[in-house]
Design an enzyme around this catalytic site. Structure first.
Site, PDB file in Angstrom:
ATOM      1  N   TYR A  56       0.823  -1.208   0.000  1.00 52.41           N
ATOM      2  CA  TYR A  56       0.000   0.000   0.000  1.00 52.41           C
ATOM      3  C   TYR A  56       0.860   1.262   0.000  1.00 52.41           C
ATOM      4  O   TYR A  56       1.769   1.412   0.805  1.00 52.41           O
ATOM      5  CB  TYR A  56      -0.935   0.019   1.214  1.00 52.41           C
ATOM      6  CG  TYR A  56      -1.766   1.285   1.289  1.00 52.41           C
ATOM      7  CD1 TYR A  56      -2.838   1.471   0.417  1.00 52.41           C
ATOM      8  CD2 TYR A  56      -1.467   2.294   2.178  1.00 52.41           C
ATOM      9  CE1 TYR A  56      -3.589   2.632   0.454  1.00 52.41           C
ATOM     10  CE2 TYR A  56      -2.219   3.459   2.235  1.00 52.41           C
ATOM     11  CZ  TYR A  56      -3.280   3.622   1.361  1.00 52.41           C
ATOM     12  OH  TYR A  56      -4.018   4.778   1.392  1.00 52.41           O
ATOM     13  N   HIS A  86      -0.515  16.493  -1.405  1.00 48.92           N
ATOM     14  CA  HIS A  86      -0.777  16.753   0.009  1.00 48.92           C
ATOM     15  C   HIS A  86      -0.196  18.076   0.501  1.00 48.92           C
ATOM     16  O   HIS A  86      -0.451  18.482   1.620  1.00 48.92           O
ATOM     17  CB  HIS A  86      -0.256  15.599   0.866  1.00 48.92           C
ATOM     18  CG  HIS A  86      -1.134  14.396   0.800  1.00 48.92           C
ATOM     19  ND1 HIS A  86      -1.073  13.499  -0.238  1.00 48.92           N
ATOM     20  CD2 HIS A  86      -2.112  13.957   1.615  1.00 48.92           C
ATOM     21  CE1 HIS A  86      -1.972  12.555  -0.043  1.00 48.92           C
ATOM     22  NE2 HIS A  86      -2.622  12.811   1.071  1.00 48.92           N
TER      23      HIS A  86
END
Length: 176
Positions: A56, A86
């Site tokens: 992940y 982000h």
């Protein structure tokens, strides 16, 4: 006054260490044990990527795309785009003392060897700190449960030659 050396490794940082960080009285050194831990963590990720393992955030998308494999030729782009996406903070830049604390705490965290990062990344962060090159981190805005993704993304932009940093009191591009 000469700066106090703090060795980043397996030992905990003490409150006095953090006080010295705030007052810009510290030079960081990475211990050999920390370097070995970081290298072991990197080896774990590298070994997994040689298999068909889904890791992940390393070779998958994020959130709803967690099961979507990303081609190995696109992994560097994936990581850069994650940082860019982000870096969504706004507002006045955090004070230099706070940015120094953020850097030290991130360096300490990464030095434990549980993140799968390259030792070069940790050494680069230490070089930023030791040379008083402080990423511009906006004071507002974050995402995620821990609330640190946006600030850390702004810190990371400088590592990839983007964003902005303060050096000798001058605000400049991360590329500089």
């Amino acid at each position: 006054m000469p700066k106090t050396e703090i060795t980043i490794g397996q030992n905990n940082l003490q409150l006095d260490d953090l006080r010295a960080v705030v007052h810009d009285e510290v030079e960081l050194i990475l211990s050999q044990n920390a370097e070995k831990s970081i290298t072991r963590g990197l080896s774990t990720i590298s070994d997994l990527l040689k298999t068909d393992a889904v890791v992940y955030g390393v070779n998958t998308g994020f959130g709803k795309l967690a099961q979507t494999r990303i081609d190995s030729s696109d992994l560097e782009t994936l990581q850069k785009n994650l940082v860019r996406s982000h870096a969504a903070g706004t507002g006045k830049a955090l004070a230099a003392a706070i940015v120094r604390l953020i850097l030290v705490l991130k360096i300490k965290s990464l030095s434990q060897g549980h993140s799968g990062v390259r030792p070069e990344l940790v050494r680069h962060l230490i070089a930023l700190f030791n040379n008083n090159i402080l990423p511009v981190i906006p004071s507002q805005g974050s995402v995620g449960a821990s609330g640190d993704l946006a600030p850390l993304a702004h810190m990371s932009l400088v590592v990839i030659g983007e964003g902005e940093a303060f050096y000798n009191g001058k605000r400049m591009s991360g590329a500089e």
